[in-house]
Design a protein around this motif. Structure first.
Motif, PDB file in Angstrom:
ATOM      1  N   THR A 154       0.820  -1.204   0.000  1.00 38.64           N
ATOM      2  CA  THR A 154       0.000   0.000   0.000  1.00 38.64           C
ATOM      3  C   THR A 154       0.860   1.262   0.000  1.00 38.64           C
ATOM      4  N   ALA A 155       2.055   1.209   0.554  1.00 39.28           N
ATOM      5  CA  ALA A 155       2.917   2.390   0.654  1.00 39.28           C
ATOM      6  C   ALA A 155       3.196   2.976  -0.733  1.00 39.28           C
ATOM      7  N   PRO A 156       3.228   4.310  -0.811  1.00 37.65           N
ATOM      8  CA  PRO A 156       3.104   5.326   0.238  1.00 37.65           C
ATOM      9  C   PRO A 156       1.672   5.816   0.463  1.00 37.65           C
ATOM     10  N   ARG A 157       0.677   5.103  -0.099  1.00 36.17           N
ATOM     11  CA  ARG A 157      -0.716   5.498   0.121  1.00 36.17           C
ATOM     12  C   ARG A 157      -1.106   5.279   1.592  1.00 36.17           C
ATOM     13  N   ALA A 158      -2.219   5.852   2.006  1.00 36.50           N
ATOM     14  CA  ALA A 158      -2.571   5.878   3.425  1.00 36.50           C
ATOM     15  C   ALA A 158      -3.173   4.546   3.880  1.00 36.50           C
TER      16      ALA A 158
ATOM     17  N   ARG B 253       7.928   7.039   6.009  1.00 32.50           N
ATOM     18  CA  ARG B 253       7.099   7.977   5.252  1.00 32.50           C
ATOM     19  C   ARG B 253       5.733   8.141   5.912  1.00 32.50           C
ATOM     20  N   GLN B 254       5.126   9.298   5.674  1.00 34.56           N
ATOM     21  CA  GLN B 254       3.786   9.534   6.188  1.00 34.56           C
ATOM     22  C   GLN B 254       2.795   8.633   5.462  1.00 34.56           C
ATOM     23  N   GLY B 255       1.671   8.406   6.093  1.00 31.48           N
ATOM     24  CA  GLY B 255       0.629   7.612   5.466  1.00 31.48           C
ATOM     25  C   GLY B 255       0.242   6.403   6.286  1.00 31.48           C
ATOM     26  N   LEU B 256       1.158   5.897   7.104  1.00 33.88           N
ATOM     27  CA  LEU B 256       0.880   4.727   7.938  1.00 33.88           C
ATOM     28  C   LEU B 256       0.466   5.181   9.332  1.00 33.88           C
ATOM     29  N   GLU B 257      -0.636   4.620   9.815  1.00 36.29           N
ATOM     30  CA  GLU B 257      -1.162   5.014  11.127  1.00 36.29           C
ATOM     31  C   GLU B 257      -1.638   3.766  11.876  1.00 36.29           C
ATOM     32  N   PHE B 258      -1.274   3.678  13.149  1.00 39.62           N
ATOM     33  CA  PHE B 258      -1.745   2.597  14.007  1.00 39.62           C
ATOM     34  C   PHE B 258      -2.603   3.173  15.131  1.00 39.62           C
ATOM     35  N   HIS B 259      -3.692   2.477  15.419  1.00 43.64           N
ATOM     36  CA  HIS B 259      -4.490   2.779  16.603  1.00 43.64           C
ATOM     37  C   HIS B 259      -4.507   1.487  17.422  1.00 43.64           C
ATOM     38  N   ILE B 260      -3.828   1.492  18.564  1.00 45.30           N
ATOM     39  CA  ILE B 260      -3.641   0.280  19.364  1.00 45.30           C
ATOM     40  C   ILE B 260      -4.248   0.485  20.742  1.00 45.30           C
ATOM     41  N   GLU B 261      -5.103  -0.453  21.154  1.00 45.13           N
ATOM     42  CA  GLU B 261      -5.710  -0.405  22.493  1.00 45.13           C
ATOM     43  C   GLU B 261      -5.330  -1.685  23.237  1.00 45.13           C
ATOM     44  N   PRO B 262      -4.480  -1.577  24.265  1.00 51.54           N
ATOM     45  CA  PRO B 262      -3.957  -2.763  24.949  1.00 51.54           C
ATOM     46  C   PRO B 262      -5.028  -3.659  25.560  1.00 51.54           C
ATOM     47  N   ASP B 263      -6.143  -3.093  25.993  1.00 52.43           N
ATOM     48  CA  ASP B 263      -7.145  -3.886  26.712  1.00 52.43           C
ATOM     49  C   ASP B 263      -8.352  -4.276  25.861  1.00 52.43           C
ATOM     50  N   ALA B 264      -8.387  -3.838  24.614  1.00 52.50           N
ATOM     51  CA  ALA B 264      -9.560  -4.106  23.776  1.00 52.50           C
ATOM     52  C   ALA B 264      -9.511  -5.518  23.206  1.00 52.50           C
ATOM     53  N   ALA B 265     -10.679  -6.120  23.048  1.00 52.84           N
ATOM     54  CA  ALA B 265     -10.797  -7.459  22.466  1.00 52.84           C
ATOM     55  C   ALA B 265     -11.177  -7.323  20.990  1.00 52.84           C
ATOM     56  N   HIS B 266     -11.882  -8.335  20.454  1.00 57.05           N
ATOM     57  CA  HIS B 266     -12.261  -8.320  19.044  1.00 57.05           C
ATOM     58  C   HIS B 266     -13.519  -7.472  18.896  1.00 57.05           C
ATOM     59  N   GLU B 267     -13.315  -6.165  18.956  1.00 60.51           N
ATOM     60  CA  GLU B 267     -14.427  -5.228  18.996  1.00 60.51           C
ATOM     61  C   GLU B 267     -13.952  -3.848  18.601  1.00 60.51           C
ATOM     62  N   GLU B 268     -14.862  -3.098  18.034  1.00 60.30           N
ATOM     63  CA  GLU B 268     -14.595  -1.693  17.787  1.00 60.30           C
ATOM     64  C   GLU B 268     -14.962  -0.923  19.048  1.00 60.30           C
ATOM     65  N   THR B 269     -14.068  -0.092  19.537  1.00 65.62           N
ATOM     66  CA  THR B 269     -14.322   0.735  20.710  1.00 65.62           C
ATOM     67  C   THR B 269     -14.724   2.141  20.253  1.00 65.62           C
ATOM     68  N   PRO B 270     -15.290   2.952  21.168  1.00 68.37           N
ATOM     69  CA  PRO B 270     -15.599   4.343  20.795  1.00 68.37           C
ATOM     70  C   PRO B 270     -14.373   5.098  20.293  1.00 68.37           C
ATOM     71  N   ALA B 271     -13.230   4.881  20.947  1.00 66.07           N
ATOM     72  CA  ALA B 271     -12.009   5.571  20.512  1.00 66.07           C
ATOM     73  C   ALA B 271     -11.580   5.112  19.120  1.00 66.07           C
ATOM     74  N   MET B 272     -11.799   3.830  18.827  1.00 61.69           N
ATOM     75  CA  MET B 272     -11.449   3.309  17.510  1.00 61.69           C
ATOM     76  C   MET B 272     -12.334   3.936  16.437  1.00 61.69           C
ATOM     77  N   ARG B 273     -13.640   4.006  16.700  1.00 63.11           N
ATOM     78  CA  ARG B 273     -14.545   4.636  15.727  1.00 63.11           C
ATOM     79  C   ARG B 273     -14.120   6.076  15.456  1.00 63.11           C
ATOM     80  N   ALA B 274     -13.815   6.804  16.518  1.00 59.76           N
ATOM     81  CA  ALA B 274     -13.404   8.197  16.348  1.00 59.76           C
ATOM     82  C   ALA B 274     -12.124   8.298  15.530  1.00 59.76           C
ATOM     83  N   ALA B 275     -11.172   7.382  15.769  1.00 62.41           N
ATOM     84  CA  ALA B 275      -9.917   7.396  15.025  1.00 62.41           C
ATOM     85  C   ALA B 275     -10.150   7.104  13.546  1.00 62.41           C
TER      86      ALA B 275
END
Length: 306
Positions: free
Chosen positions: A232-236, A267-289
């Motif tokens: 995918t690089a350098p696309r987002a 390079r810019q374009g790669l982003e991680f959103h990591i939640e140490p305590d989250a399971a197989h679920e979308e969290t409110p913070a994940m949706r916002a991200a």
């Protein structure tokens, strides 16, 4: 190996004739109001005559073209649910994405994948085995249909073809980052709750939680997950994970992350959103991200040709 060469190798593993032609026909079976937008009930037809139902959330005709994405629905052993996930959501999500995408100004196409929704029969096991015996893969069929969906979006008058994306949770996550890797028309992809190095998953004994749809013979000697997603690089690309998720055990996620970061090389374009305590679920913070990412990469961006 160059990116083009790796794509060719992967295309060969995904099965005979991958990706195949685009849909040969599309029929609008119904249309209803959705907020200020419309929701089209579509029926695509493949070159082989296979019907593929889809929902297409979009602005009314005549408006300025908007960004659009392929919304890849999840698995969850809920074979009755396919394209409806876009407007109904599922228990592992914070709610349906349709209203959020309309508010953001991003059109979305969600197709029933083989084994799901109106396409439940034959089932996953039967389809996967038949495909393998034919020298094909069920996963390759899914990806090919998603790529044909991208072509539909690129040609639609209400869509800005320079701002195409992909979004998905779980099985949809795997499809989203593979789609971005294999099709350079994808400008930005957000993949939630399924990104891990497959070889490490096997070593850990954690691979059997995935459905047979993911079986791609000979994949591990050719490329690791992070190397594939790295095409995918350098696309987002945005990867969202919870470290208590069965599908992303920390060791397997870390190896995938290392390969992916190496592919982007800072390079810019790669982003991680990591939640140490989250399971197989979308969290409110994940949706916002996810919504921030899509706004920044698809809505606020002008398209790669500007």
């Amino acid at each position: 190996m160059t990116g083009a060469a790796l794509r060719d190798r992967l295309a060969g593993l995904l099965g005979a004739g991958f990706p195949g032609p685009n849909f040969r026909k599309v029929t609008v079976q119904g249309r209803r109001q959705f907020g200020d937008w419309v929701l089209d009930d579509l029926l695509f037809e493949t070159a082989g005559g296979v019907p593929v139902p889809a929902l297409f959330l979009r602005p009314p005709d005549g408006q300025t073209p908007v960004p659009a994405l392929v919304y890849c629905h999840a698995h969850g052993n809920r074979y009755t649910m396919g394209r409806e996930e876009l407007i109904e959501g599922r228990p592992s999500l914070q709610g349906p994405y349709a209203a959020d995408l309309e508010a953001l100004g991003v059109a979305a196409l969600c197709m029933d994948m083989p084994c799901f929704g109106t396409r439940q029969l034959p089932g996953e096991s039967a389809r996967a085995k038949a495909a393998l015996w034919r020298g094909e893969t069920l996963f390759g069929q899914m990806l090919a249909e998603q790529m044909a969906g991208l072509s539909f979006l690129a040609d639609h008058p209400v869509v800005d073809r320079n701002r195409l994306g992909a979004l998905g949770f779980s099985m949809g996550s795997t499809l989203a980052w593979w789609l971005a890797a294999m099709d350079e028309r994808v400008r930005a992809a957000s993949a939630l709750c399924s990104f891990a190095d497959l070889e490490k998953l096997v070593d850990l004994g954690e691979h059997d939680g995935h459905g047979t749809y993911m079986t791609v013979p000979g994949l591990l000697p050719v490329a690791r997950s992070g190397q594939i997603a790295g095409l995918t690089a350098p696309r987002a690309l945005q990867i969202c994970v919870g470290l208590n998720d069965w599908s992303t055990p920390e060791g397997a996620f870390n190896r995938g992350r290392q390969d992916l970061e190496a592919a982007y090389g800072g390079r810019q374009g790669l982003e991680f959103h990591i939640e140490p305590d989250a399971a197989h679920e979308e969290t409110p913070a994940m949706r916002a991200a996810v919504l921030r990412f899509l706004k920044r990469q698809l809505v606020d961006g002008r398209g790669r040709d500007s």
